[in-house]
Scaffold this active site. Structure first.
Site, PDB file in Angstrom:
ATOM      1  N   PHE A 186       0.859  -1.179   0.000  1.00 50.34           N
ATOM      2  CA  PHE A 186       0.000   0.000   0.000  1.00 50.34           C
ATOM      3  C   PHE A 186       0.896   1.228   0.000  1.00 50.34           C
ATOM      4  O   PHE A 186       1.592   1.493   0.987  1.00 50.34           O
ATOM      5  CB  PHE A 186      -0.846  -0.052   1.277  1.00 50.34           C
ATOM      6  CG  PHE A 186      -1.886   1.021   1.430  1.00 50.34           C
ATOM      7  CD1 PHE A 186      -3.159   0.838   0.908  1.00 50.34           C
ATOM      8  CD2 PHE A 186      -1.607   2.178   2.136  1.00 50.34           C
ATOM      9  CE1 PHE A 186      -4.143   1.812   1.095  1.00 50.34           C
ATOM     10  CE2 PHE A 186      -2.590   3.152   2.328  1.00 50.34           C
ATOM     11  CZ  PHE A 186      -3.865   2.964   1.798  1.00 50.34           C
ATOM     12  N   ARG A 239      -5.412   0.641  11.464  1.00 53.89           N
ATOM     13  CA  ARG A 239      -5.225   1.161  12.829  1.00 53.89           C
ATOM     14  C   ARG A 239      -6.000   0.336  13.833  1.00 53.89           C
ATOM     15  O   ARG A 239      -5.583   0.189  14.983  1.00 53.89           O
ATOM     16  CB  ARG A 239      -5.725   2.604  12.898  1.00 53.89           C
ATOM     17  CG  ARG A 239      -4.815   3.554  12.208  1.00 53.89           C
ATOM     18  CD  ARG A 239      -5.469   4.888  11.970  1.00 53.89           C
ATOM     19  NE  ARG A 239      -4.562   5.716  11.189  1.00 53.89           N
ATOM     20  CZ  ARG A 239      -4.930   6.796  10.516  1.00 53.89           C
ATOM     21  NH1 ARG A 239      -6.200   7.186  10.526  1.00 53.89           N
ATOM     22  NH2 ARG A 239      -4.042   7.481   9.842  1.00 53.89           N
ATOM     23  N   GLU A 263       0.875   4.731  10.448  1.00 50.48           N
ATOM     24  CA  GLU A 263      -0.602   4.717  10.535  1.00 50.48           C
ATOM     25  C   GLU A 263      -1.118   5.904  11.342  1.00 50.48           C
ATOM     26  O   GLU A 263      -2.055   5.779  12.124  1.00 50.48           O
ATOM     27  CB  GLU A 263      -1.080   3.417  11.189  1.00 50.48           C
ATOM     28  CG  GLU A 263      -0.664   2.180  10.446  1.00 50.48           C
ATOM     29  CD  GLU A 263      -1.542   1.895   9.261  1.00 50.48           C
ATOM     30  OE1 GLU A 263      -2.577   2.560   9.117  1.00 50.48           O
ATOM     31  OE2 GLU A 263      -1.168   1.020   8.472  1.00 50.48           O
TER      32      GLU A 263
HETATM   33  P1  FAD Z   1       6.301  13.531   9.437  1.00 44.87           P
HETATM   34  O1  FAD Z   1       4.916  13.676   8.924  1.00 44.87           O
HETATM   35  O2  FAD Z   1       7.369  14.323   8.754  1.00 44.87           O
HETATM   36  O3  FAD Z   1       6.293  13.868  10.996  1.00 44.87           O
HETATM   37  C1  FAD Z   1       7.488  14.028  11.783  1.00 44.87           C
HETATM   38  C2  FAD Z   1       7.058  14.475  13.185  1.00 44.87           C
HETATM   39  O4  FAD Z   1       6.359  15.724  13.085  1.00 44.87           O
HETATM   40  C3  FAD Z   1       6.068  13.506  13.847  1.00 44.87           C
HETATM   41  O5  FAD Z   1       6.272  13.478  15.229  1.00 44.87           O
HETATM   42  C4  FAD Z   1       4.720  14.140  13.545  1.00 44.87           C
HETATM   43  O6  FAD Z   1       3.708  13.767  14.461  1.00 44.87           O
HETATM   44  C5  FAD Z   1       5.066  15.610  13.656  1.00 44.87           C
HETATM   45  N1  FAD Z   1       4.094  16.437  12.945  1.00 44.87           N
HETATM   46  C6  FAD Z   1       3.775  16.436  11.620  1.00 44.87           C
HETATM   47  N2  FAD Z   1       2.802  17.332  11.358  1.00 44.87           N
HETATM   48  C7  FAD Z   1       2.471  17.889  12.540  1.00 44.87           C
HETATM   49  C8  FAD Z   1       1.497  18.844  12.958  1.00 44.87           C
HETATM   50  N3  FAD Z   1       0.641  19.406  12.091  1.00 44.87           N
HETATM   51  N4  FAD Z   1       1.443  19.169  14.270  1.00 44.87           N
HETATM   52  C9  FAD Z   1       2.273  18.598  15.170  1.00 44.87           C
HETATM   53  N5  FAD Z   1       3.194  17.671  14.852  1.00 44.87           N
HETATM   54  C10 FAD Z   1       3.295  17.320  13.557  1.00 44.87           C
HETATM   55  N6  FAD Z   1       3.467   4.281   4.717  1.00 44.87           N
HETATM   56  C11 FAD Z   1       2.724   3.741   3.708  1.00 44.87           C
HETATM   57  O7  FAD Z   1       2.108   4.446   2.923  1.00 44.87           O
HETATM   58  N7  FAD Z   1       2.663   2.375   3.548  1.00 44.87           N
HETATM   59  C12 FAD Z   1       3.332   1.511   4.367  1.00 44.87           C
HETATM   60  O8  FAD Z   1       3.234   0.290   4.189  1.00 44.87           O
HETATM   61  C13 FAD Z   1       4.139   2.060   5.427  1.00 44.87           C
HETATM   62  N8  FAD Z   1       4.896   1.236   6.228  1.00 44.87           N
HETATM   63  C14 FAD Z   1       5.783   1.804   7.130  1.00 44.87           C
HETATM   64  C15 FAD Z   1       6.707   0.982   7.807  1.00 44.87           C
HETATM   65  C16 FAD Z   1       7.643   1.533   8.667  1.00 44.87           C
HETATM   66  C17 FAD Z   1       8.675   0.660   9.323  1.00 44.87           C
HETATM   67  C18 FAD Z   1       7.634   2.939   8.909  1.00 44.87           C
HETATM   68  C19 FAD Z   1       8.622   3.553   9.874  1.00 44.87           C
HETATM   69  C20 FAD Z   1       6.733   3.749   8.252  1.00 44.87           C
HETATM   70  C21 FAD Z   1       5.817   3.207   7.340  1.00 44.87           C
HETATM   71  N9  FAD Z   1       4.957   4.027   6.587  1.00 44.87           N
HETATM   72  C22 FAD Z   1       4.179   3.478   5.574  1.00 44.87           C
HETATM   73  C23 FAD Z   1       5.065   5.487   6.683  1.00 44.87           C
HETATM   74  C24 FAD Z   1       4.360   6.099   7.873  1.00 44.87           C
HETATM   75  O9  FAD Z   1       2.965   5.996   7.727  1.00 44.87           O
HETATM   76  C25 FAD Z   1       4.851   7.544   8.029  1.00 44.87           C
HETATM   77  O10 FAD Z   1       6.173   7.472   8.509  1.00 44.87           O
HETATM   78  C26 FAD Z   1       3.988   8.367   8.959  1.00 44.87           C
HETATM   79  O11 FAD Z   1       2.773   8.698   8.346  1.00 44.87           O
HETATM   80  C27 FAD Z   1       4.668   9.678   9.408  1.00 44.87           C
HETATM   81  O12 FAD Z   1       5.144  10.384   8.328  1.00 44.87           O
HETATM   82  P2  FAD Z   1       6.664  10.926   8.325  1.00 44.87           P
HETATM   83  O13 FAD Z   1       7.538   9.802   8.700  1.00 44.87           O
HETATM   84  O14 FAD Z   1       6.884  11.573   7.011  1.00 44.87           O
HETATM   85  O15 FAD Z   1       6.731  11.981   9.481  1.00 44.87           O
END
Ligand code: FAD
Length: 389
Positions: free
Chosen positions: A134, A248, A368
Site C-alpha cells: 500500500f 489502525r 498509521e
Molecule cells: P512527518 O509527517 O514528517 O512527521 C514528523 C514528526 O512531526 C512527527 O512526530 C509528527 O507527528 C510531527 N508532525 C507532523 N505534522 C504535525 C502537525 N501538524 N502538528 C504537530 N506535529 C506534527 N506508509 C505507507 O504508505 N505504507 C506503508 O506500508 C508504510 N509502512 C511503514 C513501515 C515503517 C517501518 C515505517 C517507519 C513507516 C511506514 N509508513 C508506511 C510510513 C508512515 O505511515 C509515516 O512514517 C507516517 O505517516 C509519518 O510520516 P513521516 O515519517 O513523514 O513523518
C-alpha cells in the site's frame, strides 16, 4: 471467586465467543510452532521468508480474514483483533505483514476496486499466493499525504504514473501495489502489478526498528497502466484514509499482544532471578513496576475489546479508532520500556523479546498516523476546532 490469572487479570478473554477463542488458539499454536523460535533471527538479519509466511498465514485464514467473499473468512472484528494481538505478541513486524496484506491492500481492493480487481486479486491474496502493498507515504509527504507528488496522467486510453513512495511495507516482495496518486480529478488509487515496466522497489536498509519486516522505496518511472487499473469511484483522501482506519484497528488490538509479551517476560524473569538473596519480584520497587505493567496491559486490552465490539456493532467512529491507537500504543511502549529495565543487562539482548518489542513499538507509534496526528484528531473531536495546520 477465583484468583485472577496473572496472564489475563481482568479475565477479558472470557468475553470472547467460541470462534474468537478458536482463532486465538490457532494463532498462538502457529506462533509457538512456526514463529517464536525464528523471529529473533529474522530481526537480527533483517530477512523474512515472506512467501513461506504468506502461505502459512493464508492457510490459517488470517489474510483479509474480516472481509466477506473472494476466499476471505468473514470473521468478526474482534476475532481479527485477537489474531493481531497474538501475532504481535510475537513481533510487530509479523502483525504488520498481515495488516498490510489484509487491512491495507486487500481492504482497498475489496472496498474501492472494480469487480475485475476483486476477482483477479483477492482470492490469491487471501490464500497467500499473492502479496500486496500500500503506497501512500512519500519522501516529502508523511503526516500530510494530501501534499503527495506522485502523479497519474491520462495518455490516450492509458494512465501513466510517475513518483516515489517511501517506507512501504512488503514493497520488495509484492505482486501488486495499491498506489495513491494525484490526478486532475483529485487523489485516486491504482492497482499496479509490480511486474509493470517502470516499477521498481528498493529495500530500505539500516532500520533499528521493525527489522522483522521488509520496507521499501517504490519508484514509478513512466508506469503505463490501462484505464481499468484505477479504482472507479473514490476520489480524494477518503480512499486511503478509509484503509488506514482498518489497519489502525488491527494495531490498537495488536499492541496489546506486544505489551503482554513484555509484561510476561518481566514477570517470569523477576520471579526467577535472585539478587540480595531473594527473587527480584520480591522487592517493593519491582512489584510497583509489575503492578503498573499488569494495569497497562489489561487497560489496553479493555480498550481494544470495547472498540472491537463497537466495530462489530457497525457504530465505530474513526475518532474512536484514533483514541485506541494513541492510547494503546502509548501504553505498550511504556510497558516495554519498564519491562526492559526489569531485565537488567539481559533486557538489551535479543535473547529476550523485550527490547525487540520496545524498538518495534517506536515504528508503531509513528506509522498509521503518528501519536501527534491522533492527538490532533481527538482534540478536534472534543473541541470541534481543527488544529492540523
Ligand atoms: P512527518 O509527517 O514528517 O512527521 C514528523 C514528526 O512531526 C512527527 O512526530 C509528527 O507527528 C510531527 N508532525 C507532523 N505534522 C504535525 C502537525 N501538524 N502538528 C504537530 N506535529 C506534527 N506508509 C505507507 O504508505 N505504507 C506503508 O506500508 C508504510 N509502512 C511503514 C513501515 C515503517 C517501518 C515505517 C517507519 C513507516 C511506514 N509508513 C508506511 C510510513 C508512515 O505511515 C509515516 O512514517 C507516517 O505517516 C509519518 O510520516 P513521516 O515519517 O513523514 O513523518
Amino acid at each position: 471467586s477465583p484468583t485472577p490469572d496473572p496472564h489475563d487479570f481482568l479475565d477479558l478473554d472470557a468475553g470472547l465467543g467460541d470462534d474468537e477463542r478458536a482463532i486465538r488458539d490457532a494463532v498462538r499454536g502457529f506462533a509457538r510452532d512456526r514463529l517464536l523460535d525464528r523471529v529473533a533471527d529474522w530481526y537480527e538479519t533483517g530477512a523474512l521468508p515472506a512467501r513461506e509466511l504468506a502461505k502459512g498465514f493464508g492457510e490459517l485464514g488470517l489474510l483479509g480474514m474480516h472481509l466477506e467473499g473472494y476466499g476471505c473468512a468473514g470473521t468478526s472484528a474482534v476475532a481479527y483483533g485477537v489474531a493481531c494481538r497474538e501475532l504481535e505478541a510475537v513481533d510487530s513486524g509479523l502483525r504488520s505483514f498481515v495488516s498490510v496484506q489484509g487491512s491495507l491492500a486487500m481492504y482497498a481492493i475489496h472496498r474501492w476496486g472494480s469487480e475485475e480487481h476483486r476477482a483477479e486479486w483477492l482470492p490469491r491474496m487471501a490464500a497467500g499466493d499473492a502479496l500486496g502493498c500500500f503506497g501512500l507515504t512519500e519522501p516529502d509527504a508523511g503526516s500530510d499525504p494530501g501534499s503527495m507528488r506522485t502523479r497519474a496522467v491520462r495518455d490516450g486510453a492509458d494512465w501513466v504514473l510517475n513518483g516515489t513512495k517511501m517506507w512501504i511495507t512488503n514493497g520488495t516482495v509484492s505482486d501488486v501495489a495499491v498506489v495513491w496518486a494525484q490526478t486532475d480529478e483529485g487523489i485516486r488509487g491504482f492497482v499496479v502489478p509490480t511486474a509493470t515496466p517502470g516499477f521498481t522497489a528498493n529495500e530500505v536498509k539500516h532500520k533499528l526498528s521493525l527489522r522483522a519486516s521488509l520496507t521499501a522505496e517504490l519508484v514509478l518511472d513512466g508506469v503505463r497502466l490501462p484505464e481499468s487499473a484505477v479504482f472507479p469511484e473514490v476520489r480524494g483522501l477518503r480512499g486511503p484514509l478509509s484503509c488506514l482506519n482498518e489497519a489502525r484497528y488491527g494495531i490498537l488490538f495488536g499492541v496489546v499482544g506486544a505489551a503482554r509479551a513484555c509484561y510476561q517476560a518481566a514477570l517470569e524473569y523477576t520471579l526467577a532471578r535472585e539478587q540480595f538473596g531473594k527473587p527480584l519480584a520480591g522487592f517493593q520497587l519491582t512489584q510497583r513496576k509489575l503492578a503498573d505493567l499488569v494495569v497497562e496491559v489489561n487497560r489496553a486490552g479493555l480498550v481494544a475489546l470495547q472498540i472491537g465490539r463497537l466495530k462489530d456493532a457497525g457504530t465505530l467512529h474513526r475518532d474512536q479508532v484514533s483514541f485506541g491507537k494513541m492510547a494503546n500504543v502509548r501504553s505498550a511502549l511504556e510497558v516495554a520500556r519498564t519491562a526492559r529495565s526489569m531485565l537488567g543487562a539481559n533486557g538489551i539482548s535479543l535473547e529476550y523479546p523485550v527490547m525487540r518489542h520496545m524498538a518495534n513499538l517506536e515504528t508503531v507509534l509513528t506509522y498509521e498516523g503518528t501519536e501527534e496526528m491522533h492527538a490532533l484528531s481527538l482534540g478536534q473531536a472534543v473541541t470541534g476546532i481543527p488544529a492540523f495546520r
